[in-house]
Design an enzyme around this catalytic site. Structure first.
Site, PDB file in Angstrom:
ATOM      1  N   LYS A  38     -69.846  14.112  29.675  1.00 47.68           N
ATOM      2  CA  LYS A  38     -71.012  14.587  28.919  1.00 47.68           C
ATOM      3  C   LYS A  38     -71.094  13.860  27.586  1.00 47.68           C
ATOM      4  CE  LYS A  38     -70.975  19.085  31.200  1.00 47.68           C
ATOM      5  NZ  LYS A  38     -70.612  20.504  31.175  1.00 47.68           N
TER       6      LYS A  38
ATOM      7  N   GLN B  88     -67.321  24.606  27.393  1.00 53.99           N
ATOM      8  CA  GLN B  88     -67.057  24.251  28.797  1.00 53.99           C
ATOM      9  C   GLN B  88     -66.384  25.416  29.528  1.00 53.99           C
ATOM     10  OE1 GLN B  88     -68.028  21.308  30.340  1.00 53.99           O
ATOM     11  NE2 GLN B  88     -67.382  22.354  32.203  1.00 53.99           N
TER      12      GLN B  88
ATOM     13  N   ASP C   2     -76.767  24.926  27.225  1.00 57.80           N
ATOM     14  CA  ASP C   2     -76.333  25.186  28.603  1.00 57.80           C
ATOM     15  C   ASP C   2     -77.179  26.294  29.246  1.00 57.80           C
ATOM     16  OD1 ASP C   2     -74.466  23.606  29.865  1.00 57.80           O
ATOM     17  OD2 ASP C   2     -72.724  24.620  28.997  1.00 57.80           O
TER      18      ASP C   2
END
Ligand code: NDP
Length: 298
Positions: A49, A93, A116
């Protein structure tokens, strides 16, 4: 043989679009990534990412916390990141070590920096007809974008989603519903699963079971999107494993009209959607600044 829906190629095109948008902005979009513990797959995802951010001109700020970090230390970091002007998006994450309360941590990310799309204020809005969240979650958004850019019609189709997790299966189903598909969601307690999946004109597999979806479960001509990323032992490979999806690619390719590969399908689309959400967050910050400047000139 099924047409391959090439996530690598579509994601590359999206990244190029994002790169030219970023170049036009007077500010640098910024993404903070928070990696907790030493899960090797998570470390790889975060590395990919951040690399993708660099390639399109997005600044990334990486935070790595030990597996035994306390929840209050994580919350303090998130508070700091929430205040920073150079951080437009924050990503924690998943999965988290088990002593951390995932929902408390995800709720500590302000919804306007939740690139996200996992904050309940964003996820919840997906269930409201006619409403848009500030950010849609990246993997479901990646599935939809992949279908749309491949010319697959969603409206009016019967879509079967395997998996009901809060971050993949359920939001994917809600996003398909919002695009006028008729949606069935399957999970581990679904009876006659094969027969249900066979009704799907679009099948999205997101269960985390290698090669679970086989050709006999797919109706001829269906479009199959494989979200699964599973490591299976492969002593002949340099890393000792290889990645496979939730779909038996070879078998299902023979009956489906289109299929996504693993790797090279939904994975790169997920990262492209993260970049897109971060760009959007930065664009919104700029728009807000402009409004404030106009107000102060009155
Ligand atoms: P979860 O483990 O959170 O959820 C799995 C879901 O699958 C659950 O709803 C579960 O049902 C259902 N399920 C499990 N076994 C079966 C079965 N035998 N039959 C029917 N349903 C079943 O996984 P995630 O949603 O987080 O991830 C799913 C997959 O997607 C994983 O392989 C993951 O690695 C991958 N993934 C890929 C991404 C990408 O970018 N490509 C991003 C995120 C995830 P129940 O609710 O009843 O337990």
């Amino acid at each position: 043989m099924a047409r391959i829906l090439d996530g690598n190629a579509i994601a590359a095109q999206i990244r190029a679009e994002i790169k030219s948008e970023v170049a036009r902005l007077p500010i640098t979009p910024g993404l903070a990534t928070v990696l907790i513990g030493d899960n090797p797959a998570s470390a790889t995802y975060v590395r990919n990412k951040r690399k993708a951010c660099a390639e399109v001109g997005i600044a990334s700020f990486g935070y790595e916390l030990p597996a035994d970090v306390t929840e209050s230390e994580v919350l303090t970091l998130l508070e700091e990141l929430a205040q920073r002007d150079d951080v437009h998006g924050i990503l924690v994450q998943l999965p988290l070590p088990s002593h951390l309360d995932q929902s408390r941590i995800l709720q500590a990310i302000p919804p306007h920096k939740d690139v996200d799309g996992f904050h309940p204020a964003n996820l919840g809005v997906l269930g409201l007809k006619g409403k848009q969240p500030l950010f849609a979650p990246c993997t479901p958004q990646g599935c939809i974008e992949l279908l749309q850019r491949s010319g697959v019609t969603i409206a009016g189709k019967h879509a079967v989603v395997l998996g009901r997790s809060a971050i993949v299966g359920l939001p994917t189903a809600l996003m398909l519903l919002a695009r006028d598909a008729t949606v069935t969601i399957c999970h581990s307690k679904t009876a006659n699963l094969s027969a249900v999946v066979r009704q799907g004109e679009i099948v999205i597999a997101a269960i985390g079971k290698p090669c679970f979806v086989t050709a006999d479960m797919i109706q001829p001509g269906a479009v199959v999107v494989d979200v699964g990323i599973n490591r299976v032992d492969a002593p002949d490979q340099p890393r000792g494993y290889r990645l496979v999806g939730d779909v038996d690619f070879a078998g299902v390719s023979a009956v489906a009209s289109a299929i996504t590969p693993v790797p090279g399908g939904v994975g790169p689309m997920t990262i492209a959607m993260l970049l897109s959400n971060t760009l959007l967050a930065a664009q919104r910050t700029l728009a807000k600044q402009k409004l404030l400047e106009q107000d102060s000139n009155l």
